[in-house]
Design a protein around this motif. Sequence first.
Motif, PDB file in Angstrom:
ATOM      1  N   TRP A   9     -18.555  37.410  -6.712  1.00 43.86           N
ATOM      2  CA  TRP A   9     -19.800  36.712  -7.040  1.00 43.86           C
ATOM      3  C   TRP A   9     -20.605  36.451  -5.774  1.00 43.86           C
ATOM      4  N   SER A  65     -24.619  26.800  -6.465  1.00 46.67           N
ATOM      5  CA  SER A  65     -24.309  28.096  -7.068  1.00 46.67           C
ATOM      6  C   SER A  65     -25.043  28.358  -8.374  1.00 46.67           C
ATOM      7  N   MET A  74     -26.688  35.700 -13.160  1.00 50.62           N
ATOM      8  CA  MET A  74     -25.529  36.372 -12.564  1.00 50.62           C
ATOM      9  C   MET A  74     -24.229  35.787 -13.103  1.00 50.62           C
ATOM     10  N   SER A  75     -24.153  34.472 -13.151  1.00 54.25           N
ATOM     11  CA  SER A  75     -22.912  33.797 -13.523  1.00 54.25           C
ATOM     12  C   SER A  75     -22.599  33.947 -15.007  1.00 54.25           C
ATOM     13  N   HIS A 209     -15.108  31.216  -9.663  1.00 57.89           N
ATOM     14  CA  HIS A 209     -16.379  31.747 -10.159  1.00 57.89           C
ATOM     15  C   HIS A 209     -17.160  30.611 -10.827  1.00 57.89           C
TER      16      HIS A 209
END
Length: 478
Positions: A9, A65, A74-75, A209
């Motif tokens: 990530w 994040s 993205m996550s 993550h």
Amino acid sequence: MSVFSLRSWITAAEQAGELEHVSGASAVLEIGAASQLNYRRKHPRALLFDDIPGYQKGQRVLTSSLTNPSLMGMSLGLGPGLTDAALVQALRGRPSAWREQAAHWAAGEVADGPVFENVVAKQDINFLRFPSPVWHEEDGGPYVGTGCAVVTVDPDTGTPNAGAYRIQVQDDGAAVSVNIESGKHGAQHIRKWFDREGRAPIAASLGHHPVFLMVAGTEVPLGISEFDYAGAILGEHVPVVRLPDTGLPVPAESEVAFEGWLYPDRRRPEGPFGEWTGYYSGGKAQVLTAEVTGYFHRDDPVNLGAPPGKPPHDYSYMRSVLKSAMATDALADAGLPGVAGVWLHEVGGGRSVIAVAIEQRYAGHSRQAGYLAAQHPVTAYMNRLVITVDSDINPRDLGEVMWAVSTRCDPQRDVDVMRYSWGSRVDPLGRPGEPAYNSRLLIDACRPFERLADFPPVAAASDEVLRRVAERWPGLTE
């Protein structure tokens, strides 16, 4: 590495231009302050702190994040580069699908994982060996766990739960206290264990993550493992390992993890701590403190930090987006027709201020929407202001919402108060020792149903005219 690797990530975030490196910031206040400055930027990015004074190079802290739509995309496996509107649209219907598909994406147990690269003997455990930031100036001590996933298990069903409960370092680094609000799933599990065996197993992942921060920090339905829910989000089974003493699962690619036992009479003074409400509202209290029996970490581990505070804070955007998507699905699943959108505003920490937009279909529809949003399990915790608006109002735009309040709400008819609702110990209006109730204000800012046909029209250009003009003079929209 699986899709659940934090290191993958980080690489992807850097390639997308969404990661910044910060060198030399102290774990005492400077990492927290730098992160706070970042949250207030127009486009905050993820921050990776290294060369932290007093620690070996490579012992890092990641913050911010989930602070913009690209990082969220993205996550969530949607890819980088999303706008706020595109992210909201992409999430329509997904929470319901994740809930339904969680069993299909059940976590998969593996025999070994990177988290076991280093196994620390019990007598050598020291949580101060790696960066445990003092995030705010009035915090009661270093907090190693803010973006963490604390694992408990239901002794009746064996279903694990992962919750984002803050973890303060205690006993000069040999122990940690875990602050869990009484209504949370983890607290329910612990009470069951105490009643049954007089102690409760606990574990935590401290670096992972960001999807695990998402699921640990939102209300995944009771009975569904957050690890299974995360698997449904990314469409892959989460690889987990069982910790040797408690048998509890943690992500196999966790950066740092620990396990141990809680006892009813083993407590330490904990706090104060800057809360998501924006205040030091929880004070100092005697909090359950784990007897840590196992400590595990990767080489050069990364601690995932997510300190709360006055919004915007580390996870306020994430909570607003994810909780809003969950709430939209929840109201529709409850049978409420005409749901145009729900938004839990970041200024309220993604909990306290809720706007619900509906297409009115019958008398009482708008009031029904407000009452459901005020008390549905997905949104009931600690909300204080629920505003219902018509579908022509964007619930994400607080300016539009308040315009509707100021022009479509008659206070003597359209304002209600609900009392003795589900509050929190961290409510700045609460009093120590008193039950954690709160009241909530319901504002019906929809046009009166009986006046839909003759209510004055809005004085603004139509979408069609605006679109045509924007195409001719695109600079006007920049």
